[in-house]
Design a protein around this motif. Sequence first.
Motif, PDB file in Angstrom:
ATOM      1  N   TYR A  76       0.827  -1.225   0.000  1.00 35.03           N
ATOM      2  CA  TYR A  76       0.000   0.000   0.000  1.00 35.03           C
ATOM      3  C   TYR A  76       0.852   1.262   0.000  1.00 35.03           C
ATOM      4  O   TYR A  76       0.613   2.208  -0.764  1.00 35.03           O
ATOM      5  N   ASP A  77       1.901   1.288   0.825  1.00 39.38           N
ATOM      6  CA  ASP A  77       2.712   2.509   0.907  1.00 39.38           C
ATOM      7  C   ASP A  77       3.377   2.821  -0.426  1.00 39.38           C
ATOM      8  O   ASP A  77       3.440   3.969  -0.851  1.00 39.38           O
ATOM      9  N   VAL A  78       3.879   1.769  -1.081  1.00 40.36           N
ATOM     10  CA  VAL A  78       4.522   1.991  -2.378  1.00 40.36           C
ATOM     11  C   VAL A  78       3.497   2.552  -3.355  1.00 40.36           C
ATOM     12  O   VAL A  78       3.756   3.509  -4.087  1.00 40.36           O
ATOM     13  N   ARG A  79       2.322   1.948  -3.373  1.00 38.09           N
ATOM     14  CA  ARG A  79       1.298   2.429  -4.314  1.00 38.09           C
ATOM     15  C   ARG A  79       0.985   3.890  -4.060  1.00 38.09           C
ATOM     16  O   ARG A  79       0.818   4.679  -4.984  1.00 38.09           O
ATOM     17  N   LEU A  80       0.919   4.256  -2.763  1.00 40.61           N
ATOM     18  CA  LEU A  80       0.639   5.671  -2.471  1.00 40.61           C
ATOM     19  C   LEU A  80       1.744   6.564  -3.014  1.00 40.61           C
ATOM     20  O   LEU A  80       1.488   7.556  -3.705  1.00 40.61           O
ATOM     21  N   ALA A  81       2.996   6.198  -2.705  1.00 35.55           N
ATOM     22  CA  ALA A  81       4.106   7.080  -3.074  1.00 35.55           C
ATOM     23  C   ALA A  81       4.259   7.153  -4.588  1.00 35.55           C
ATOM     24  O   ALA A  81       4.400   8.226  -5.171  1.00 35.55           O
ATOM     25  N   VAL A  82       4.212   5.969  -5.250  1.00 30.16           N
ATOM     26  CA  VAL A  82       4.460   5.957  -6.692  1.00 30.16           C
ATOM     27  C   VAL A  82       3.295   6.611  -7.431  1.00 30.16           C
ATOM     28  O   VAL A  82       3.492   7.347  -8.405  1.00 30.16           O
ATOM     29  N   SER A  83       2.062   6.372  -6.949  1.00 26.65           N
ATOM     30  CA  SER A  83       0.939   6.990  -7.659  1.00 26.65           C
ATOM     31  C   SER A  83       1.023   8.507  -7.522  1.00 26.65           C
ATOM     32  O   SER A  83       0.672   9.243  -8.445  1.00 26.65           O
ATOM     33  N   LYS A  84       1.529   8.973  -6.378  1.00 27.56           N
ATOM     34  CA  LYS A  84       1.678  10.416  -6.217  1.00 27.56           C
ATOM     35  C   LYS A  84       2.695  10.947  -7.222  1.00 27.56           C
ATOM     36  O   LYS A  84       2.484  11.982  -7.859  1.00 27.56           O
ATOM     37  N   LEU A  85       3.787  10.193  -7.371  1.00 31.18           N
ATOM     38  CA  LEU A  85       4.825  10.591  -8.333  1.00 31.18           C
ATOM     39  C   LEU A  85       4.234  10.620  -9.745  1.00 31.18           C
ATOM     40  O   LEU A  85       4.367  11.604 -10.488  1.00 31.18           O
ATOM     41  N   LEU A  86       3.574   9.526 -10.120  1.00 31.03           N
ATOM     42  CA  LEU A  86       3.071   9.390 -11.485  1.00 31.03           C
ATOM     43  C   LEU A  86       2.039  10.476 -11.789  1.00 31.03           C
ATOM     44  O   LEU A  86       2.101  11.160 -12.826  1.00 31.03           O
ATOM     45  N   GLY A  87       1.107  10.639 -10.870  1.00 33.08           N
ATOM     46  CA  GLY A  87       0.057  11.642 -11.103  1.00 33.08           C
ATOM     47  C   GLY A  87       0.638  13.033 -11.231  1.00 33.08           C
ATOM     48  O   GLY A  87       0.258  13.818 -12.125  1.00 33.08           O
ATOM     49  N   THR A  88       1.592  13.348 -10.352  1.00 31.72           N
ATOM     50  CA  THR A  88       2.151  14.701 -10.363  1.00 31.72           C
ATOM     51  C   THR A  88       2.918  14.949 -11.659  1.00 31.72           C
ATOM     52  O   THR A  88       2.792  15.999 -12.290  1.00 31.72           O
ATOM     53  N   ILE A  89       3.712  13.951 -12.093  1.00 28.12           N
ATOM     54  CA  ILE A  89       4.517  14.144 -13.317  1.00 28.12           C
ATOM     55  C   ILE A  89       3.597  14.366 -14.506  1.00 28.12           C
ATOM     56  O   ILE A  89       3.805  15.268 -15.329  1.00 28.12           O
ATOM     57  N   LEU A  90       2.538  13.548 -14.603  1.00 31.09           N
ATOM     58  CA  LEU A  90       1.650  13.702 -15.760  1.00 31.09           C
ATOM     59  C   LEU A  90       0.961  15.060 -15.716  1.00 31.09           C
ATOM     60  O   LEU A  90       0.753  15.697 -16.752  1.00 31.09           O
ATOM     61  N   ALA A  91       0.615  15.491 -14.520  1.00 31.96           N
ATOM     62  CA  ALA A  91      -0.049  16.794 -14.427  1.00 31.96           C
ATOM     63  C   ALA A  91       0.927  17.897 -14.857  1.00 31.96           C
ATOM     64  O   ALA A  91       0.549  18.831 -15.575  1.00 31.96           O
ATOM     65  N   ARG A  92       2.208  17.756 -14.435  1.00 36.41           N
ATOM     66  CA  ARG A  92       3.200  18.757 -14.843  1.00 36.41           C
ATOM     67  C   ARG A  92       3.335  18.752 -16.363  1.00 36.41           C
ATOM     68  O   ARG A  92       3.410  19.787 -17.014  1.00 36.41           O
ATOM     69  N   ALA A  93       3.407  17.538 -16.916  1.00 30.50           N
ATOM     70  CA  ALA A  93       3.597  17.426 -18.364  1.00 30.50           C
ATOM     71  C   ALA A  93       2.473  18.141 -19.106  1.00 30.50           C
ATOM     72  O   ALA A  93       2.675  18.770 -20.136  1.00 30.50           O
ATOM     73  N   LEU A  94       1.289  18.054 -18.528  1.00 31.44           N
ATOM     74  CA  LEU A  94       0.136  18.614 -19.226  1.00 31.44           C
ATOM     75  C   LEU A  94       0.116  20.129 -19.109  1.00 31.44           C
ATOM     76  O   LEU A  94      -0.315  20.833 -20.012  1.00 31.44           O
ATOM     77  N   THR A  95       0.569  20.639 -17.963  1.00 35.92           N
ATOM     78  CA  THR A  95       0.368  22.082 -17.727  1.00 35.92           C
ATOM     79  C   THR A  95       1.599  22.891 -18.039  1.00 35.92           C
ATOM     80  O   THR A  95       1.538  24.109 -18.069  1.00 35.92           O
ATOM     81  N   SER A  96       2.773  22.232 -18.248  1.00 31.94           N
ATOM     82  CA  SER A  96       4.015  23.014 -18.325  1.00 31.94           C
ATOM     83  C   SER A  96       4.002  23.943 -19.522  1.00 31.94           C
ATOM     84  O   SER A  96       3.532  23.595 -20.602  1.00 31.94           O
ATOM     85  N   LYS A  97       4.525  25.144 -19.306  1.00 30.81           N
ATOM     86  CA  LYS A  97       4.619  26.094 -20.402  1.00 30.81           C
ATOM     87  C   LYS A  97       6.080  26.255 -20.817  1.00 30.81           C
ATOM     88  O   LYS A  97       6.399  26.316 -21.979  1.00 30.81           O
ATOM     89  N   GLN A  98       6.991  26.291 -19.803  1.00 36.33           N
ATOM     90  CA  GLN A  98       8.384  26.598 -20.190  1.00 36.33           C
ATOM     91  C   GLN A  98       9.055  25.368 -20.807  1.00 36.33           C
ATOM     92  O   GLN A  98       9.066  24.301 -20.226  1.00 36.33           O
ATOM     93  N   ILE A  99       9.601  25.547 -21.993  1.00 34.70           N
ATOM     94  CA  ILE A  99      10.337  24.439 -22.606  1.00 34.70           C
ATOM     95  C   ILE A  99      11.765  24.937 -22.783  1.00 34.70           C
ATOM     96  O   ILE A  99      11.988  25.959 -23.441  1.00 34.70           O
ATOM     97  N   THR A 100      12.699  24.250 -22.200  1.00 33.52           N
ATOM     98  CA  THR A 100      14.078  24.767 -22.286  1.00 33.52           C
ATOM     99  C   THR A 100      14.596  24.577 -23.702  1.00 33.52           C
ATOM    100  O   THR A 100      14.170  23.669 -24.423  1.00 33.52           O
ATOM    101  N   ALA A 101      15.547  25.411 -24.080  1.00 35.47           N
ATOM    102  CA  ALA A 101      16.023  25.419 -25.468  1.00 35.47           C
ATOM    103  C   ALA A 101      16.577  24.065 -25.882  1.00 35.47           C
ATOM    104  O   ALA A 101      16.325  23.577 -26.973  1.00 35.47           O
ATOM    105  N   SER A 102      17.304  23.463 -24.953  1.00 35.44           N
ATOM    106  CA  SER A 102      17.990  22.224 -25.331  1.00 35.44           C
ATOM    107  C   SER A 102      17.011  21.151 -25.777  1.00 35.44           C
ATOM    108  O   SER A 102      17.325  20.326 -26.633  1.00 35.44           O
ATOM    109  N   THR A 103      15.836  21.144 -25.193  1.00 41.01           N
ATOM    110  CA  THR A 103      14.936  20.037 -25.512  1.00 41.01           C
ATOM    111  C   THR A 103      13.945  20.432 -26.602  1.00 41.01           C
ATOM    112  O   THR A 103      13.031  19.686 -26.871  1.00 41.01           O
ATOM    113  N   LYS A 104      14.142  21.594 -27.196  1.00 40.82           N
ATOM    114  CA  LYS A 104      13.090  22.086 -28.090  1.00 40.82           C
ATOM    115  C   LYS A 104      12.888  21.151 -29.276  1.00 40.82           C
ATOM    116  O   LYS A 104      11.764  20.820 -29.635  1.00 40.82           O
ATOM    117  N   GLN A 105      14.023  20.764 -29.905  1.00 39.43           N
ATOM    118  CA  GLN A 105      13.864  20.082 -31.181  1.00 39.43           C
ATOM    119  C   GLN A 105      13.054  18.794 -31.075  1.00 39.43           C
ATOM    120  O   GLN A 105      12.164  18.533 -31.872  1.00 39.43           O
TER     121      GLN A 105
END
Length: 1900
Positions: A76-105
């Motif tokens: 249970y603890d792992v599921r809590l921690a990892v799901s928090k990680l996964l959910g947060t990363i996907l939410a960041r991916a969806l909302t992020s505006k700043q794209i650094t130059a290096s990763t643009k291409q």
Amino acid sequence: MLSLQNILNGLGAAAVPCHRDIYKAARSCLTDRSMAVRCAAAKCLLELQNEAVFMWSTDLDSVVTLCFKSFEGSNYDVRLAVSKLLGTILARALTSKQITASTKQNFRRISLEDVMELLGTGFLRGSCGFLRASGDMLKGTSSVSRDVRVGVTQAYVVFVSTLGAQWLERNFSAFLSHILDLVSQSHAKAVQSPVDAVGSRRCVSFILRAAVGGLLGEKAQIAAAKEICQAIWKLKKVVDAAMSDGNLETKINTADATASQHVLVCALQELGSLIHGLGTTAAPLLQDSSSGVLEAVISVIVHPSISVRLAAAWCLRCVAVALPSCVSLLLDRCVERLSALKSCPEAVTGYSFAVAALLGAVKHCPLGVPHGKGKVIMTVAEDLLCSASQNSRISLQRMQAGWLLIAALMTLGPAVVQHHLPRMLLLWKCIFPPSPKDLETEKTRGDAFTWQVTLEGRAGALCAIKSFVSHCAGLLTDEVVQRLLPPLPSAVDLLTQLSSIYKSYGNSLKTPSTVYRQKLYELLAVLPPKAYEGNISAVLKELVTDLTVADSQIDASAFLLPSLCHENDLLLLGPLLQETDHRFIEEQLLLGNSIAGGSLEYDPYSIYEKFAKGDSVPKPLPPALSVVNAATRLFGVMFSHITESHRLQVLEQLLNSIKQTKGSRQQIVQLHVVSAFSTSLKHLANCKGSLGSEEVRRSGLMLVMGALESNNPLLRCAAAECLARLAQVVSDGAFTAGLAQVSFDKLKSARDVVSRTGHSLALGCLYRYLGGIGSTQHLNACVGILYTLSQDSTSPDVQAWALHSLSLVVDLAGPLYHVHVEPTLSLVLLLLLSVPPAHAEVHQSLGRCLNALITSLGPELQGSSTAVSALRTSCLLGCAVMQDNPDCLVQAQAISCLQQLHMFAPRHVNLSNLVSCLCEILLDNSMLMNLCSSYLLLRRAVVACLRQLVQREAAEVSEYAVALVKESKEDFTPDVNIREIGLEGALLGLLDKELDPRLCQDIKETLTHMLTSMAVEKLSFWLKLCKDVLAASADFNTVASIDTTQEEETAKGDDVSVLTSDSDDGFHPFRNPRWSTRVFAAECVCKIISQCENAGSAHFDITLAQERKQRDSRDDFLVLHLADLVRMAFMAATDHSDQLRLSGLQMLQMIVRKFAAVPEPEFPGHVILEQYQANVGAALRPAFAPETPPDVTAKACQVCSAWISSGVVSDLNDLRRVHQLLVSSLLKVQAGKEAQNQQYNESTSTMEVLAVLKAWAEVYIVAVEKQKNQSDTHKHCLKIANSSEESYRDVTFSAGGLLDLVQADLGTLSKLWLAALQDFALLTLPPEYASQLPAEGGTFYTAETIENARPHYYNSWALILYATALWLTSTGFIVVDPDEGVTNLSRPVTPTTMCQDSSTRPLVKSPEDVNTDRFHLILGISVEFLCSPRSDAAKENIIACLHALQALFDVPWPRSKIGGDQELGVELLNVLHRLILTRESPDIQLAALEVVRLILFAAQEHVREKRRSAEVDDGAAEKETLPEFGEGKDTGGLVPGKSLVFATLELCVCILVRQLPQLNPKLTCSPAVPPGKHLLLSEDGSRLVAAALVILSDVPAVCSPEGSVSVLPTILYLIIGVLKETAVKLRDGQLPLAVAASLQALKVLLSSPMARAEKSQNAWTDLLRSALVTVLDCWDQVDGLLQELDEVSLLTAITVFVMSTSPEVTTVECLQKRCIEKFKAILDSKDPLVQCKCYQLLHSIFQHPNKTVSYPYIHSLAPSIVGKLQETEKAKPENAAELQVIQEGIKVVTALTAAAEEQHRAHLVACFLPILISFLLDENALVSATISAKNLHEFALQTLMQIGPQYSSVFKKLMASSPTMKARLESAVKGNQESIKVKTTKHAKNPGKSSSIQLKTNFL
């Protein structure tokens, strides 16, 4: 990993260069074998993604895959921690505006679809082929391991929560379609087996619940519900298309139809939960025809899939609970469709499910359904059952539907069921074959299908009877039980035959036969075992078979055992068994792979049962498991009822069956057997039974011991508990010691984890049931072994179990443990520091130990010795270590330990640290709404701790919380508002988001404690909080709920301005709170008002409040916030939610009651509430709309009457608005039963009618009282000069006007009131008179709903009674309606038509009869109530009842009734006596005494009347032989119980002795004992004593002369006793009320005609002499206390004797002498007041007409008075008091001269005149004299002017003889005339003033 996390946190953006390396390291850790490492890695990555852009851009896919892998085999603890990680990363991916130059291409924008796709992959396919083969091998056929699916589900929730509510509102439709798509047939893997389908559906429901239920506000939820409806309609079209290919009658390929079933189930369940949560605020959603919610749900009731039909039924049930007004309509609609579509199988089952679900909802709707619905449903059910055999295609469905309806009908309770009982019992009898022979013939006849139908039908019947037994226990009389029994043997016979039937007809009967077993077991378990004694052995055999033949390969431990373990022991077994927020989905991981948990389709009968908790769907288990569950429960009941030999046999059989099986089967059998045996021990312990002989014990022990070493930890846990219960039942010390010894030996020798854990727990459990096993040496051994085990670092499990067991021992060993406290504490600390934090379970057990230790130390922790402070430091240290542990449950333990410490040693807990720690946990990243802390138990611990802290130090806690936020700068960005709304606001916000009921309850209690201790100081803060919560919802119903009608045009302006809410565009602390939170806020406002009431009067006095506010601007008073209060009440009262409307009306009523009398300083004569008339009117109007529920209307009636009777509005035209509302309700009442609304139960219309009548009664009572007060003030006003005429006119107008308002409807009202009272009288009859009740019910209640109607009558009868009594007295009992025989109600009501046959009834009653009936109705109700008012009876009711009696006896006619009927009078007095004994309240006692006085008065009138008529009849001739009237006749005897006088005396003595215990001779040992210090009576006490004395003095008037002689001593003793006890000097010389009353009573008594009646004269004279002696003796007793005793009162008493009795009483030589001595003594008093009073008394005695009385006094006392006056010549009076003494002296001498005989008069005048003249001053002296001397001069002059002319001869003689005197007199007269002249010229304009002289002259 954790260090890396902290480093990253510290460095922030500076750590970019090493991000990749950290990422690589963390990747490998995320799939580590150790779960703790996985958790740490997840936390580290979560920190990393804040800065490392690549994680949610380029490497996103790999991160996601990694997370899925990490979910594999996770906890249970792992599921809590990892799901928090996964959910947060996907939410960041969806909302992020700043794209650094290096990763643009190589970067692509990620859309919502992509994110959903990624998550969906995990949900449907698991971890993308990683370890695919081995995964499949390990997990059987399932393609996706459940851990992954559950983990992904949690990630979805984190994802949505991170993005927040507004995002969800905007993207809801996309989100919904994706989530529902997860369970559609296009992804066959998720739903390929029923088990998978159930699991996946749960996950989808969980995501929807968390997103929709947890995040969205009410408006958004309504929008979401519409979206879900659209989805349902779409799917519905697909089904329709599939179904329409062929005709409904033909079977078609329903693949398409079933394709959508899971999606529909999820959608319907979420829709149901949504509406359930919205409650009545969902009304607009259902009324909105465009979305067609109900149509959508009802349209899928006939879906081919049973799951969908059940889900639709469940959804309807939720709608019904949320909106009680729909229940009846939905029931009608479903029943009607059921009857119409009887030939379609889907419709029959679908609609019967719906009806059953709706019936189950009724018990959650307080307003119920009309009683007739039961009959309709019973008829439909009978019809279905009878027609089942007609058409074989749907016989199965009809059979099931019929019994389902009957079973659901039982939940409506005894009131409904008793009418259908005979029909149901008949059906029950018919479904089973009457004899075994018939059963045999059945077996030979049937085929598989008929057996299926038969079994279904019989299972249904069993279920219906079980439902009957559990819901209608009240109807289970012996007779009914006898009728239930006959089919049981036949049912049991069938049970024994099942296996053979199943063998002959094959697999199709498997499920029906299992269900039949389960239902039979369940029924037998609720019936008393006596009922089926004959069948016990047969049933037991089957039970044993069921438990031991494990056909099911299913390990059901997770279902069977938790209820048999102790809840604290379950903590050992990991988080899955504890309550968590994710319990709903995590549950499936508990159960082996082959079951996913319960689901509704496994047992449709559960649809009408109560929900387990909140709004979640019932989850019955599959039949194979349910039958085991039912079997263990029944085994428990039966085992305790069989003989000992039988028990032994059964246990041996069970033991053998365990031995014979092998491997996993053996474990399953063992599991069943242990749970069954444990249940039976539980029963035995409950009924205090014994287990039996040695052999039985041994077998039982072997059973348990085997399980204690099982591999399944849950089974070990249950076995340990079972062992302890065994010891409890045997309760023999030696046996217990033996058990412990076995465990000791085992633990010493065994090395394996399993037996060590099992036996160590067993030791702890033994303590639980045998409360500290006596011997210390046993305790020492136990503790020693557990110490050793807890240090076994090789196995964390052993440590955890041993420590847990140790904590039990510490907790339960009591004081014996004290010697071990220190070593244990150091052990705990050592382990806390040495055990790695990864072993969270050990730390949790350590926490429990520490907690137990703190508890066992208790208050000793406050000590100051070094030993204690060392212990205390250790405890605090332990808590600190635990607080730093990463595991949430350990933190929760730390918090509860600190809570304990704070309780025992509050000074030593650092409050600010504790509070800041609590707040951080609670408000941690509260952007993620649901994730304050993801552990429910931790949040519970925090709130429980806060709740305790604020009980003691609310203000400090609140300050620390705010301070904490100010310190931490940027971390708290989301929670800026805690600065503004404080901890209180944060808790309110949390309350709005939390879903766990227990947590919400704790938050509410915390807030309530804070409110009670701080609301008055922080008034505006609290009110603003509540207002914010209430106003947040006001925007979307501002306009909706107000409709202004034409006649209100004038009011429109005001109403509109009331409604426009302040538009604050800025930040709003509460976004759309739920209705339950708003209701809580409204309740808080009511609490604040009552807190302020206790705090002081300034809160309700605007002038005072404003003054104090100016003095100190920090002060705050409630009255200054009145506008806000009214506005909040208005917002709440006009909301959509009915609960909130009720709270709002309650608040409004409170405001009106508390502020009605507060004057408006700027407009004298007006009150402050007057300006809010429009608001009150507008708040009340919607409550009287036709569609409003009756409970709201009833509440609004109370507010109306409070408003009208508060007197706030004096102008009638303004009052008419609210009055009109009441008039409209009255019209509705008059319409009678026919016009009632058919939505709710009939008792609700009773409630509404009685509320209306009660409101009118209150208004009428107030109007009458006001008018009465006015007539008093009117008399008063006439005495006063006419200056205040105008204001007086206003007052009369308003009260007279109020009475006029009521007068118009009084005719109708009085009839309705009488009818209601008569109903009430019938309902209060004891049960044995039930046969006399009218068969069709009363005027306002129906015979069937009698029980529900009772409480409403109890609520309102008292005021109605008082109003009726007032009305009858106002008509003086004279008016009788000409049409009394036929009132215009729906049924003629006259109190005597109750139990008479119409033929014997007189056609028209005489007015006398009608009046007598009414009189007895009122009297009967009152006496019945006052005889035994329940202890919870409201004081208001008792007082109203007594007032009604007062009003009744205020007029002559009823007085003549009670005066003439002595028994009635005595009974009433006895009832009142009892009331006075049992109720302390002075108001009640005063009211009762007033009734007593009136009863006595009635008796007096009666006696007087009899005497008068006797004199008139007999003429004066035979005067001697007149019969004696009055009590005591010729003998003077009074018979207790029969005598009115005796009853009155009893009552008065009771009151007097209660107030003045010294009156009771028993208490003071003997009457001669000198009394101690005098007690000053309270004001109420004085009033009571005075009232009792008035009654006492009237008693002799009711007696005959002889009778009066026998009561006189008692009365005299009491009156003189009161005088003696209360005659105490008061500083200001006033007379205490009790003294004045006793003197008055004495006077009345002494002047009684009995003292002069010839028969009693001598006796009276003797008694009165004795009484006088008693009074005289008062002086002599109190030598030391003379300073206290008030001599004046006693002197007055003597004077009363002298003046009021006949001369022979007081003229006895010795008495007279003593009296004169007293006067002499007091004349010499130094106190001018006393002297003055003494002169006044003598003045009256000297004027006594009888010379024998007055002369002795004159002779002895006159000389000294004259002497005193002569002395005054030298010493002029200094002050007003002395002046008054001289004036009184002059008056006495003046009176003396008048009374003297002729020959002595001249002599007297000659003495008197020189004295008077000596008081005159010459002109020069007059100028310089003091005021007192001047006044004396004037007074003497006036007296001279009076006396001079009267005795002119003496006067002239004297003047001639003394020229100096003459000169003095002349100059004085001259001066006087001049001053008069001056005055008249001065005041010629104002002649009124010149009267001062005349006033002075006619002073005497």
